[in-house]
Design an enzyme around this catalytic site. Sequence first.
Site, PDB file in Angstrom:
ATOM      1  N   LYS A  58     125.492  55.356  81.708  1.00  0.00           N
ATOM      2  CA  LYS A  58     126.411  54.157  81.817  1.00  0.00           C
ATOM      3  C   LYS A  58     126.215  53.440  82.913  1.00  0.00           C
ATOM      4  O   LYS A  58     126.655  52.284  83.102  1.00  0.00           O
ATOM      5  CB  LYS A  58     127.979  54.740  81.934  1.00  0.00           C
TER       6      LYS A  58
ATOM      7  N   SER B 200     122.945  62.453  77.110  1.00  0.00           N
ATOM      8  CA  SER B 200     123.591  60.963  77.779  1.00  0.00           C
ATOM      9  C   SER B 200     124.245  61.353  78.722  1.00  0.00           C
ATOM     10  O   SER B 200     124.586  60.302  79.529  1.00  0.00           O
ATOM     11  CB  SER B 200     124.649  60.287  76.617  1.00  0.00           C
TER      12      SER B 200
END
Length: 517
Positions: free
Chosen positions: A66, A318
Site C-alpha cells: 500500500k 501483499s
Amino acid sequence: MATLKTLEVSQAEMATEYLKKILLAPVYDIAIESPLTPCDKISARLGNGNQVFLKREDQQPVHSFKLRGAYTKLSNLPASQRDKGVVAASAGNHAQGLALAAHKLGVTATICMPITTPDIKVDNVRRLGADVRLIGKSFNDAQSASIDIASNEHKTLVHPFDDPDVIAGQGTVAKELLQQNHQLDAVFIPVGGGGLLAGMAVYLKQLRPDIKIIGVEAEDSACLKAALEKGEPTDLEQVGLFADGVAVKRIGQHTFDVIKQYCDDVITVTTDEICAAIKEVFEQTRVIAEPAGALSLAGINKYCQTSQGNEQLAGILSGANMNFHSLRYVSERCELGEQKEAVFAVTIPEEKGSFKRFCQSLGSKVITEFNYRFVGKEQADVFVGVKIGGTQERKALCQKLNEQGFVAIDLTDNELAKLHVRYMVGGPNPNSAQERLFRFEFPEAPGALETFLETLGELWNITLFHYRNHGAAYGQVLAGFEVDNDEQLAFFRHLKALGYKWQEESQNPAFKAFLSK
C-alpha cells in the site's frame, strides 16, 4: 459503429495513460523493489510441473504494498493541497503506507480506521505520526467519516484504492514482476477494493496480453465477483472480518472499469483455505502473512486443482501485518483448509467399551480431537477430528462409520461447528455424585489413546473426554470417570499402570462452575 470506435479509443487512451503513470511513479523514493521468491516446497507439493513464485510485498517498510499507491498520490498533489493535510479511511495497510508517505513528504495525515482494525496496525499508524480516529465497524463507516472530515476540515481525501494515482502506484508491482520473470503464465492478485489488481492488470496486459490475470477474493468479501455478476459495482450486505485487509463491501468504480477489461478470472477462497495458505507461506519463507496477504497462494492452490500444469505461477504476498492473537485461530483451521483433517459428530452407545470399538473402527487414522460429555444412559454424542488424505477419504470414512452401526455426520464444512460447537460440547453431568476429573499428558504416538481406553475405559464409565492434537510431543487430555468409593483404590492402581503423567482436577473451580452440578 461510431459509438464502439469511440469506446475502443477511450479504453486505449485509458490504458496508455495508466502505463505512463506507472512508469513515472516515484515509488522508489520510499519503497523497495521487492524480491520474487521461488517456492520450491509449494511447487513440489502441487506437482504436475507447476512452479510457484511469491512477490514479497511483505518486505516493504510498512510490510505491505500500500505504500506505493499512497506515496504516488501524495507526490502528485499540488503544494497548496499538501499544506492543508490529507485524510484517508483504511482497515490498516493503506493507513500505514499513507502515514509513512506523509511523514516522508512533511504532510499532516488523518486516518479513519474501523474499530475492528487489529491493534498492530493502529499502533503502527500512530507511531508514524498520523492522527488516528477509530470510527465505525467497517471500512464503509470509516470511509464516510473520512469524506466528512475532508469536507469540514478542507483536507484532501486519499482513497485507499479508487484513485488513478493510487492505482498507478500499485501497478509498479507488475513492472518489477515482469523484469524478475518475463515467462510467467499466470499472476494471482488479492482483491479488496481492487487497486492492486487494476494497476497490475492494466500494465501486464499491455506488455503480455497472453498472461492470465486472476483476482483472488475472500469468499465472505467477494465484492468483485458480485460486481462482475451485476455488471457494475454493487454493495455487499456484509463482509467477513477475518481477512480484514480485503474486507470491502463495494469494489471501486475506477478499479472496476480497469478490472473488467483486463482480468481473466476471479477465484474465491474460504477462511480455512486462507489459513492453510498462511501456514504454507510460513513453512516456505518463515514469514507470517496476514490473511489478505495469503489470498493469492490460496487462489493458486485452488487453481491447480483443475489446471493442466506445467505453468509458472506468481502470487502477490501483499502484506504481513498479522494480529498476533489471530494465530490461535489460524492454527485451528489450517489443516481443515489443507483437507488434512475432518471433523464429525458421531453418536455411539453409552456403554463400556464403545469408545474403544469406535476408535478401532477408525483403523490407523490419527485422532486430532475428541470431545465428549456424558448426558444420558442410552447414547453418547462425540465431536471428533481425524487426520485424512483428502475429500474422498473423508467421505469414505463417514460412510464406513455409518455402516458399522454408528451415526456419523460430517461437520468439516459446517462453520458453526468449527467456530463454536467444538468448544461447547458439555454441561453438568446429571449423575455427577461419583465423578472424578483428571488431566493427562498423552504421548503423541500411534496407539496412545487405545492404550488409555484398554487400561481405564472398559472398567470405569468415561463421563467426559476432551483432546486436541497440537503437533507437540505430548497431547493434553481432560477425562472424567464415574468412580464409586469402594473402587477408588483399584482405579488409582490402574492410573499408575497406565504410565501417563496425570493430575486430578475434581476440585478445580472451572470444572465446578461449568461441568459439575
